[in-house]
Write a protein that holds these residues in place. Structure first.
Motif, PDB file in Angstrom:
ATOM      1  N   ASP A  33       0.829  -1.211   0.000  1.00 35.53           N
ATOM      2  CA  ASP A  33       0.000   0.000   0.000  1.00 35.53           C
ATOM      3  C   ASP A  33       0.859   1.255   0.000  1.00 35.53           C
ATOM      4  OD1 ASP A  33      -2.268  -1.555   0.015  1.00 35.53           O
ATOM      5  OD2 ASP A  33      -2.645  -1.322   2.175  1.00 35.53           O
ATOM      6  N   LEU A  34       1.909   1.227   0.773  1.00 33.10           N
ATOM      7  CA  LEU A  34       2.822   2.368   0.819  1.00 33.10           C
ATOM      8  C   LEU A  34       3.518   2.557  -0.527  1.00 33.10           C
ATOM      9  CD1 LEU A  34       4.097   4.571   2.587  1.00 33.10           C
ATOM     10  CD2 LEU A  34       5.860   2.942   3.198  1.00 33.10           C
ATOM     11  N   GLY A  35       3.933   1.454  -1.151  1.00 25.87           N
ATOM     12  CA  GLY A  35       4.562   1.535  -2.472  1.00 25.87           C
ATOM     13  C   GLY A  35       3.618   2.090  -3.527  1.00 25.87           C
ATOM     14  N   ASN A  36       2.350   1.651  -3.505  1.00 26.36           N
ATOM     15  CA  ASN A  36       1.358   2.173  -4.448  1.00 26.36           C
ATOM     16  C   ASN A  36       1.092   3.654  -4.209  1.00 26.36           C
ATOM     17  OD1 ASN A  36       1.025  -0.247  -5.808  1.00 26.36           O
ATOM     18  ND2 ASN A  36      -0.632  -0.922  -4.463  1.00 26.36           N
ATOM     19  N   ALA A  37       1.090   4.066  -2.962  1.00 22.12           N
ATOM     20  CA  ALA A  37       0.874   5.475  -2.652  1.00 22.12           C
ATOM     21  C   ALA A  37       2.020   6.329  -3.176  1.00 22.12           C
ATOM     22  CB  ALA A  37       0.720   5.664  -1.144  1.00 22.12           C
ATOM     23  N   VAL A  38       3.236   5.847  -3.020  1.00 19.40           N
ATOM     24  CA  VAL A  38       4.399   6.591  -3.521  1.00 19.40           C
ATOM     25  C   VAL A  38       4.363   6.655  -5.048  1.00 19.40           C
ATOM     26  CG1 VAL A  38       6.921   6.513  -3.718  1.00 19.40           C
ATOM     27  CG2 VAL A  38       5.836   6.111  -1.515  1.00 19.40           C
ATOM     28  N   LYS A  39       3.996   5.538  -5.701  1.00 16.76           N
ATOM     29  CA  LYS A  39       3.882   5.518  -7.162  1.00 16.76           C
ATOM     30  C   LYS A  39       2.839   6.514  -7.644  1.00 16.76           C
ATOM     31  CE  LYS A  39       4.837   1.000  -8.677  1.00 16.76           C
ATOM     32  NZ  LYS A  39       4.405  -0.282  -9.203  1.00 16.76           N
ATOM     33  N   GLY A  40       1.702   6.519  -6.984  1.00 18.08           N
ATOM     34  CA  GLY A  40       0.643   7.448  -7.353  1.00 18.08           C
ATOM     35  C   GLY A  40       1.060   8.891  -7.148  1.00 18.08           C
ATOM     36  N   PHE A  41       1.769   9.149  -6.082  1.00 15.96           N
ATOM     37  CA  PHE A  41       2.247  10.505  -5.817  1.00 15.96           C
ATOM     38  C   PHE A  41       3.226  10.952  -6.888  1.00 15.96           C
ATOM     39  CE2 PHE A  41       5.317  13.381  -3.773  1.00 15.96           C
ATOM     40  CZ  PHE A  41       4.449  14.394  -3.413  1.00 15.96           C
ATOM     41  N   ARG A  42       4.138  10.069  -7.264  1.00 12.82           N
ATOM     42  CA  ARG A  42       5.117  10.419  -8.306  1.00 12.82           C
ATOM     43  C   ARG A  42       4.442  10.683  -9.639  1.00 12.82           C
ATOM     44  NH1 ARG A  42      10.105   6.199  -7.244  1.00 12.82           N
ATOM     45  NH2 ARG A  42      10.856   7.191  -5.340  1.00 12.82           N
TER      46      ARG A  42
END
Length: 90
Positions: A33-42
């Motif tokens: 979930d944290l990885g997906n959030a960072v991807k979405g933010f980028r």
């Protein structure tokens, strides 16, 4: 000494406690979930940068406005040229 005065053994003990509290399955889902959030933010930041470039570039805006104006003036000029022709026929 490790990070900020914390040794490797203290970090391992903290990691063990976290794994015991949350479990490996829960930690895996939190990590993804944290990885997906960072991807979405980028991706949102790169999209915002691309949009800001379009808005900040006055040449592109002027070109787009002139194209839009020529499209709309082209259709009105056809209508305007047909109206005087109709008046001359009458």
């Amino acid at each position: 000494m490790g990070v900020g005065g914390i040794g490797i053994w203290q970090l391992l003990i903290i990691l063990l406690i976290v794994v015991l509290l949350f479990g490996t399955k829960r930690l895996k889902s939190i990590g993804s979930d944290l990885g997906n959030a960072v991807k979405g933010f980028r991706s949102a930041m790169t999209d915002a940068d691309k949009g800001a470039d379009d808005e900040a570039d006055p040449k592109r805006l002027d070109a787009a406005k002139s194209e839009q104006a020529s499209d709309s003036s082209g259709s009105t000029s056809d209508a305007a040229s047909s109206k005087p022709a109709d008046k001359t026929k009458v």
